[in-house]
Enzyme design. Structure first.
Site, PDB file in Angstrom:
ATOM      1  N   GLU A  98       4.917  -0.399 -12.096  1.00 40.36           N
ATOM      2  CA  GLU A  98       3.635   0.093 -12.356  1.00 40.36           C
ATOM      3  C   GLU A  98       3.762   0.932 -13.170  1.00 40.36           C
ATOM      4  O   GLU A  98       4.993   1.789 -13.457  1.00 40.36           O
ATOM      5  CB  GLU A  98       2.958   0.584 -11.202  1.00 40.36           C
TER       6      GLU A  98
ATOM      7  N   GLU B 163      -1.566   7.339   0.221  1.00 41.56           N
ATOM      8  CA  GLU B 163      -1.117   8.140  -0.931  1.00 41.56           C
ATOM      9  C   GLU B 163      -1.580   7.887  -2.386  1.00 41.56           C
ATOM     10  O   GLU B 163      -1.971   6.839  -2.824  1.00 41.56           O
ATOM     11  CB  GLU B 163       0.525   7.758  -0.903  1.00 41.56           C
TER      12      GLU B 163
ATOM     13  N   GLU C 215       0.128   3.716  -2.371  1.00 43.11           N
ATOM     14  CA  GLU C 215       0.249   2.963  -1.163  1.00 43.11           C
ATOM     15  C   GLU C 215      -0.192   3.567  -0.001  1.00 43.11           C
ATOM     16  O   GLU C 215      -0.637   4.829   0.012  1.00 43.11           O
ATOM     17  CB  GLU C 215       2.001   2.765  -1.227  1.00 43.11           C
TER      18      GLU C 215
ATOM     19  N   ASN D  32       0.989   4.262   4.005  1.00 43.78           N
ATOM     20  CA  ASN D  32       2.152   4.165   4.839  1.00 43.78           C
ATOM     21  C   ASN D  32       1.371   4.141   6.320  1.00 43.78           C
ATOM     22  O   ASN D  32       0.806   4.904   6.862  1.00 43.78           O
ATOM     23  CB  ASN D  32       2.941   5.649   4.981  1.00 43.78           C
TER      24      ASN D  32
END
Length: 668
Positions: A200, A275, A288, A290
């Site tokens: 990315e 995040e 992402e 977690n």
């Protein structure tokens, strides 16, 4: 509520969960490998079960061993901590089949969010801002290069499974993409058992900000503010704080609402973290999620007054969240430093060995600040090569950011560790860094501010004045001790203390006058008339000098060296020697011997496993060319030639376990 839970983890986080369970009246079961037989978490738990050899793949990562330990002990639920099995969809499924509750999110949420590729698709569907990138599986280095060329450099190569900086590389060119792809796949495979990676866009000058969420099994999800985690090295967090100095209330609410929307989209029902990468203009993009408890969760606990582990246990038992979004209040500021077994002067390479000294600062309220130390080690314990190098998480809370940082600096000064290399000097230097104190952060902070690596700075300004005064007081105390030795030729009462002294600090001479004040310490006076009263109950041999200098409390690390002491304070380090005026004149005439080196050997920079030898005997190599790969504490480190040379002899082979400074190869 559960009567007994098992913690499928080790070290600091296992101890952390045990503390909360004990307070809740819940019995605990620890699991341990061969390497952890004498670990702190094993002694803390009510029961402990051995689950295999030291390598995690043969112990902590084996689901059937955890399930069997539950059956053997009657544990009704399992808390996974972070890392290991915490984000494996198969783990809660296996527990459910055995009639055991998983203290974490449901398998569907783990599947949706634990896979970074799929989580980005889910985030886009939930209208969460996402970073441009390729969300498919990448098959080869060539495929990765093609994708990176299309996205535009720099790019981030990242493992689809797991986290913690493992399987992650930043690439600024096609060559770096090809090499980073290989390293990321290998690290991802060894750390998570899943070698898929994706690419990315890497946001330039980014900040790493994350939102803590928690949900229950009744459809309720709330967010508990944000954490700033921008101070990183090798994509691993070093310092975290809450809240973020970047965000305003409007941005905080927007990020929190997006995080909750994403969590609700996957029916999230435990503690988790969404995040984001944020621009300096407060723009932000989803990175992402977690699906576990984060390492840095204590800073959120400190500003909210909530125990996240307790909330996880209660919602896993079917209870509803005890508060709504409007009842979440943020109070004060918290800073966390991760104390690692690593050498910051050698590019943060891991260190292993026995903790011959481990004296953390005193916990609890100190004035209007609070100190907390989450750890899983003790003095005499061993830091092994098999696991993460974290020693402790030192957390301070105060009403303001500046005060929390000051309290963190003082706590770091009082934290004594010996037997291994550690990063406390680096952390203390960060606390004193003007840019950090101003909150001008980015994930490139460490690389930008320490481009040549870390060397503890020489003391200057007020820091030097404090160290000089302490050195004079320490010397006076040592002299008093010497006078008390029995059997001396002259009676100690006949000896007169010489007031005029010279403190040689970091090679610079400082004339002072030292006046003993009996039990009230000493007064150290500088040539300009500045006088400082120094008091302390320090005793020779203690690794930390604590006392007051002009009424202000100070902690200074003290280590004996030839004819003096080595001092460390507020991130600065220097040797100090205190002489009479005549001794100082003579000492100035003594030559200093410089050490030399051949530079013809490549030494192993840390204890580790040789993964690859990339050259052959007789091969010519260029400056910067990769020559070997060494793995330590789950991270692969590429060793490169530091000059153009010819390989004359290779001493190590792939699969060898090497000690620090073992010779890998020689150049002609």
């Amino acid at each position: 509520m559960f009567e007994k839970i098992l913690i499928a983890n080790r070290g600091e986080i296992a101890c952390r969960v045990i503390k909360t369970a004990r307070r809740m009246g819940i019995k605990t079961v620890a699991v341990y490998s061969d390497a952890d037989r004498d670990a702190v978490h094993v002694a803390m738990a009510d029961e402990a079960v051995h689950i295999g050899p030291a390598p995690a793949a043969q112990s902590y990562l084996l689901i059937d061993k955890i399930v069997e330990a539950c059956r053997k002990t009657g544990a009704q639920a399992v808390h996974p901590g972070y890392g290991f099995l915490s984000e494996r969809e198969a783990f809660p499924k296996a527990l459910a089949e055995a009639g055991i509750v998983f203290i974490g999110p449901n398998p569907g949420a783990i599947a949706a969010m634990g896979d970074k590729i799929e989580s980005k698709k889910a985030a886009a569907a939930a209208k969460v801002s996402t970073v441009p990138g390729f969300l498919g599986v990448i098959d080869s280095p060539e495929h990765a290069v093609t994708i990176a060329d299309e996205i535009g450099y720099p790019v981030m190569i990242k493992a689809s499974a797991g986290g913690g900086g493992k399987g992650m590389r930043i690439a600024h060119s096609a060559d770096e993409v090809a090499e980073g792809f290989a390293r990321a796949k290998s690290e991802a495979s060894s750390s998570f058992g899943d070698d898929r990676v994706f690419v990315e866009k890497f946001i330039t000058d980014p900040r790493h900000i994350e939102i803590q969420v928690i949900g229950d099994k009744h459809g309720n999800v709330i967010y508990l503010g944000e954490r700033e985690c921008s101070i990183q090295r090798r994509n691993q967090k070093v310092i975290e704080e809450a809240p973020s100095p970047l965000l305003d209330e409007a941005t905080r609410r927007k990020m929190g609402e997006q995080a909750v929307a994403l969590a609700k989209a996957v029916n999230y029902d435990s503690a988790g973290t969404v995040e984001f990468v944020a621009g300096q203009d407060k723009s932000f993009y989803f990175l992402e999620m977690n699906t576990r408890l984060q390492v840095e969760h204590p800073v959120t606990e400190m500003i909210t007054g909530l125990d996240l582990v307790e909330l996880m246990i209660r919602v896993a038992a079917g209870e509803a969240l005890p508060l709504t979004q409007s009842e979440v209040k943020l109070d004060g500021w918290a800073v966390e430093s991760r104390v690692y077994a690593e050498d910051p002067t050698r590019n943060f390479l891991p260190s292993i060995g026995r903790l011959t000294t481990y004296l953390p600062p005193e916990e609890g309220r100190q004035g209007d600040a609070i100190v907390r130390n989450d750890t899983g080690v003790e003095e005499g314990g061993e830091i092994a090569i098999h696991y993460d190098p974290m020693i402790a998480k030192l957390v301070t809370w105060a009403p303001t950011r500046a005060h929390a940082i000051a309290a963190q600096g003082q706590a770091l000064d009082a934290f004594a560790i010996d037997g291994i290399r550690h990063n406390i000097p680096f952390l203390a230097a960060l606390m004193a860094h003007p840019r950090w104190q101003e909150g001008q952060l980015s994930t490139g902070f460490i690389a930008e501010e320490f481009p040549e690596g870390f060397v503890a700075p020489q003391p200057a300004g007020e820091v030097a004045k404090r160290m000089m005064a302490a050195a004079a007081a320490i010397d006076h105390q040592l002299n008093q001790r010497k006078r008390g030795i029995s059997g001396q030729m002259r009676d100690p009462s006949l000896l007169k203390f010489e007031r005029d002294r010279v403190v040689l600090l970091a090679g610079e001479a400082h004339p002072v006058t030292v006046d003993p004040q009996g039990d009230d310490g000493v007064v150290v006076t500088e040539p300009d008339g500045t006088a400082r009263l120094v008091t302390s109950d320090w005793r020779p041999g203690e690794p930390v000098w604590t006392g007051t200098i002009d009424g202000h409390r100070a902690a200074i690390q003290v280590r004996g060296v030839l004819n003096g002491v080595a001092l460390q304070h507020a991130g600065a380090a220097a040797e100090a020697r205190v002489y009479t005026r005549r001794e100082a004149e003579l000492a100035a005439l003594m030559p200093v011997k410089e050490q030399g080196g051949s530079g013809k050997q490549v030494l192993c920079p840390m204890p580790g496993l040789v993964k690859q030898i990339l050259v052959k005997e007789g091969q010519e190599v260029k400056n910067g060319e990769p020559i070997a790969v060494v793995e330590a504490m789950k991270m692969e480190n590429v060793l490169r030639a530091e000059r153009d040379a010819t390989v004359s002899k290779i001493h190590a082979k792939e699969g060898d376990s090497l000690a620090v400074d073992a010779v890998i190869l020689e150049f002609a």
